[in-house]
Design an enzyme around this catalytic site. Structure first.
Site, PDB file in Angstrom:
ATOM      1  N   LYS A  79      28.595  44.652  40.154  1.00  0.00           N
ATOM      2  CA  LYS A  79      28.350  46.084  39.936  1.00  0.00           C
ATOM      3  C   LYS A  79      27.826  46.404  38.531  1.00  0.00           C
ATOM      4  O   LYS A  79      26.989  47.276  38.368  1.00  0.00           O
ATOM      5  CB  LYS A  79      29.625  46.882  40.215  1.00  0.00           C
ATOM      6  CG  LYS A  79      30.046  46.804  41.683  1.00  0.00           C
ATOM      7  CD  LYS A  79      31.296  47.598  41.957  1.00  0.00           C
ATOM      8  CE  LYS A  79      31.760  47.367  43.375  1.00  0.00           C
ATOM      9  NZ  LYS A  79      32.891  48.204  43.756  1.00  0.00           N
ATOM     10  N   ASN A 100      27.240  50.611  42.805  1.00  0.00           N
ATOM     11  CA  ASN A 100      27.534  49.859  44.034  1.00  0.00           C
ATOM     12  C   ASN A 100      26.486  50.116  45.114  1.00  0.00           C
ATOM     13  O   ASN A 100      26.606  49.603  46.215  1.00  0.00           O
ATOM     14  CB  ASN A 100      28.933  50.221  44.563  1.00  0.00           C
ATOM     15  CG  ASN A 100      28.946  51.592  45.184  1.00  0.00           C
ATOM     16  OD1 ASN A 100      28.279  52.508  44.696  1.00  0.00           O
ATOM     17  ND2 ASN A 100      29.678  51.747  46.261  1.00  0.00           N
ATOM     18  N   ASP A 135      31.371  54.573  44.865  1.00  0.00           N
ATOM     19  CA  ASP A 135      32.819  54.318  44.768  1.00  0.00           C
ATOM     20  C   ASP A 135      33.488  55.476  44.044  1.00  0.00           C
ATOM     21  O   ASP A 135      34.560  55.939  44.412  1.00  0.00           O
ATOM     22  CB  ASP A 135      33.114  53.071  43.902  1.00  0.00           C
ATOM     23  CG  ASP A 135      32.716  51.784  44.565  1.00  0.00           C
ATOM     24  OD1 ASP A 135      32.727  51.726  45.801  1.00  0.00           O
ATOM     25  OD2 ASP A 135      32.402  50.824  43.825  1.00  0.00           O
ATOM     26  N   GLY A 162      40.382  46.975  35.075  1.00  0.00           N
ATOM     27  CA  GLY A 162      39.249  46.101  35.411  1.00  0.00           C
ATOM     28  C   GLY A 162      38.114  46.958  35.956  1.00  0.00           C
ATOM     29  O   GLY A 162      38.044  48.164  35.674  1.00  0.00           O
TER      30      GLY A 162
HETATM   31  P1  ATR Z   1      38.030  44.807  40.283  1.00  0.00           P
HETATM   32  O1  ATR Z   1      36.587  45.001  40.089  1.00  0.00           O
HETATM   33  O2  ATR Z   1      38.458  44.649  41.716  1.00  0.00           O
HETATM   34  O3  ATR Z   1      38.827  45.806  39.549  1.00  0.00           O
HETATM   35  P2  ATR Z   1      38.672  43.000  38.139  1.00  0.00           P
HETATM   36  O4  ATR Z   1      37.687  43.669  37.236  1.00  0.00           O
HETATM   37  O5  ATR Z   1      38.784  41.520  38.106  1.00  0.00           O
HETATM   38  O6  ATR Z   1      38.379  43.354  39.654  1.00  0.00           O
HETATM   39  O7  ATR Z   1      40.103  43.669  37.844  1.00  0.00           O
HETATM   40  C1  ATR Z   1      41.281  43.186  38.402  1.00  0.00           C
HETATM   41  C2  ATR Z   1      42.449  43.968  37.836  1.00  0.00           C
HETATM   42  O8  ATR Z   1      43.670  43.392  38.330  1.00  0.00           O
HETATM   43  C3  ATR Z   1      42.535  43.923  36.322  1.00  0.00           C
HETATM   44  O9  ATR Z   1      43.166  45.086  35.868  1.00  0.00           O
HETATM   45  C4  ATR Z   1      43.435  42.704  36.120  1.00  0.00           C
HETATM   46  O10 ATR Z   1      44.074  42.660  34.879  1.00  0.00           O
HETATM   47  P3  ATR Z   1      43.325  41.977  33.603  1.00  0.00           P
HETATM   48  O11 ATR Z   1      42.351  43.006  33.136  1.00  0.00           O
HETATM   49  O12 ATR Z   1      44.404  41.707  32.649  1.00  0.00           O
HETATM   50  O13 ATR Z   1      42.658  40.748  34.143  1.00  0.00           O
HETATM   51  C5  ATR Z   1      44.440  42.922  37.210  1.00  0.00           C
HETATM   52  N1  ATR Z   1      45.134  41.674  37.569  1.00  0.00           N
HETATM   53  C6  ATR Z   1      44.634  40.660  38.292  1.00  0.00           C
HETATM   54  N2  ATR Z   1      45.556  39.668  38.419  1.00  0.00           N
HETATM   55  C7  ATR Z   1      46.652  40.086  37.714  1.00  0.00           C
HETATM   56  C8  ATR Z   1      47.930  39.525  37.461  1.00  0.00           C
HETATM   57  N3  ATR Z   1      48.292  38.328  37.931  1.00  0.00           N
HETATM   58  N4  ATR Z   1      48.822  40.249  36.724  1.00  0.00           N
HETATM   59  C9  ATR Z   1      48.478  41.473  36.250  1.00  0.00           C
HETATM   60  N5  ATR Z   1      47.274  42.046  36.452  1.00  0.00           N
HETATM   61  C10 ATR Z   1      46.382  41.369  37.197  1.00  0.00           C
END
Ligand code: ATR
Length: 313
Positions: A79, A100, A135, A162
Site C-alpha cells: 500500500k 489500496n 480502507d 502499523g
Molecule cells: P498491517 O498493515 O496489517 O497493519 P503491519 O504494518 O505489519 O501490518 O502492522 C502489524 C501491527 O501488529 C503492528 O502494530 C505490530 O506492532 P509493531 O509495530 O511493533 O510491529 C503489531 N504486532 C504484530 N505482531 C505483534 C506481536 N507479537 N506483539 C505485539 N504487536 C504485534
C-alpha cells in the site's frame, strides 16, 4: 451490459479485469465478493487475485496499466509503495501516503481522460494511474453502522500503529474525536504516528500508552495482527487495561469472526464488531470508483459472508 445480469458470462476478448495484488494473497475473500458484485451489475469484468512480491510491484502495476486493466486493489505489503508509484493520488489519500485502490484512465482523441473500460475499439496510448484509499473511509463507516458509535468528543484507544493502525488513526482523527490513546509494541512507530496526527489535527489530545485504569474511554480498536492465529496473545495488556473501561470494542480482524479480544470485550459488557464490514465497504467503494455506478452492496455482503464464514456441514 450483459443480457442476463445473473449469469456469469464466458470470458471473451471483451472481458475486462481488475485484480488484487498482495503478498501473500491466496486466502483473500475479495475475488468472491467483487466477482459477485460485477456479475450482478452485468459487467463483463473479472476480479483476480495475484501474488506479487515487493521486488516486482512496480512492474506489476505497469503491466496492469499497459494491458488495459480497469483497476487494482493493493494489500499488504504494497500500500505504501504503490502510493509512490501511481501518477496521481486522490486528495484524501495524500495525508495517508498509502493507497489500496488504483483506477486506470486513458487519454481520448479529444484530449480528455476517461475510464479505460470506456475505450471500445482501440486502447489509448496514454494511460494514467490514480490512487485512492478506500480502507480509510470504510473504518468509520463500519464502526458507526455496526456499533451505532458517535465519534464526536469521544475517547478512543487504538492498539497498533502499523499500516492498518496508522490509516485508521489518521482517518478517525477527522471525526471530531477528543482523545486518542495509541499503544504499539514498537514505540517509535507510535511516536511517529502521534507526530503525524498532531501535525494535521492539532486540537486532538494524543497520548502514548494506556489510559489510567481509573479512566473511562468510549472505544477500543484492535489494529494489530494479534488474533489472526489461534495461539496469539491478546493485543492488549490486561494489567494495564480493563475492558470495563470501555463501552465499545472493534477488531479489524474478521477471520476468526470472534477473536479472544472481542470475546473478552463482550464478556465485560461491551458492544462489539469485527472487521468484516470494513472489508466489505472498502471493496464496495473500489468497485464504485472503477465502474462509476452504484454497487449491489447486499449481494456483495452475502458473497463475502459465504466466503469467510462457510457453513460447517
Ligand atoms: P498491517 O498493515 O496489517 O497493519 P503491519 O504494518 O505489519 O501490518 O502492522 C502489524 C501491527 O501488529 C503492528 O502494530 C505490530 O506492532 P509493531 O509495530 O511493533 O510491529 C503489531 N504486532 C504484530 N505482531 C505483534 C506481536 N507479537 N506483539 C505485539 N504487536 C504485534
Amino acid at each position: 451490459m450483459d443480457d442476463n445480469p445473473t449469469t456469469l458470462r464466458q470470458i471473451n476478448s471483451n472481458t475486462r479485469y481488475c485484480a488484487l495484488i498482495g503478498y501473500p494473497v491466496r486466502h483473500s475473500a475479495s475475488p468472491a465478493f467483487q466477482n459477485a458484485g460485477m456479475m450482478a451489475m452485468g459487467l463483463n469484468w473479472r476480479y483476480l487475485a495475484l501474488e506479487v512480491c515487493p521486488e516486482n510491484i512496480e512492474t506489476a502495476i505497469a503491466g496492469a496499466k499497459s494491458m488495459g486493466f480497469v483497476g487494482l486493489n493493493l494489500t499488504v505489503p504494497h500500500k505504501e509503495s504503490a502510493f509512490k508509484l501511481v501518477d496521481e493520488v486522490s486528495e484524501s489519500s495524500q495525508i495517508l501516503k498509502s493507497i489500496n485502490t488504483i483506477k486506470f484512465e486513458g487519454l481520448n482523441t479529444n484530449g480528455n481522460w476517461q475510464p479505460i473500460q470506456e475505450f471500445q475499439n482501440e486502447y489509448p496510448k496514454q494511460i494514467k494511474s490514480i490512487g485512492y484509499n478506500t480502507d480509510a473511509e470504510a473504518i468509520p463507516k463500519a464502526i458507526k453502522e455496526e456499533l451505532g458509535f458517535d465519534f464526536i468528543h469521544s475517547k478512543i484507544l487504538i492498539l497498533g500503529a502499523g499500516g492498518a493502525g496508522r490509516v485508521a488513526a489518521l482517518r478517525l482523527a477527522k471525526e471530531g474525536i477528543d482523545t486518542l490513546y495509541i499503544v504499539n509494541r514498537t514505540q517509535e512507530k507510535a511516536e511517529r504516528l502521534r507526530n503525524e496526527i498532531s501535525h494535521y489535527y492539532p486540537s486532538i489530545k494524543i497520548k502514548l500508552g494506556y489510559p489510567e485504569l481509573s479512566a473511562k474511554i468510549d472505544l477500543i480498536i484492535n489494529a494489530t495482527s494479534l488474533g489472526l492465529k489461534s495461539n496469539d496473545p491478546l493485543p492488549c495488556d490486561l494489567s494495564s487495561f480493563s475492558f470495563k473501561q470501555t463501552q465499545f470494542a472493534f477488531d479489524m480482524i474478521y477471520r476468526p469472526a470472534r477473536t479472544p479480544f472481542l470475546a473478552y470485550a463482550e464478556n465485560a459488557g461491551c458492544k462489539i464488531a469485527n472487521g468484516m464490514n470494513m472489508l466489505l465497504y472498502q471493496g464496495v467503494e473500489s468497485l464504485k470508483i472503477w465502474s462509476g455506478e452504484s454497487v449491489p452492496v447486499e449481494i456483495m455482503r452475502k458473497a463475502l459472508i459465504e466466503n469467510i464464514y462457510p457453513k460447517q456441514s
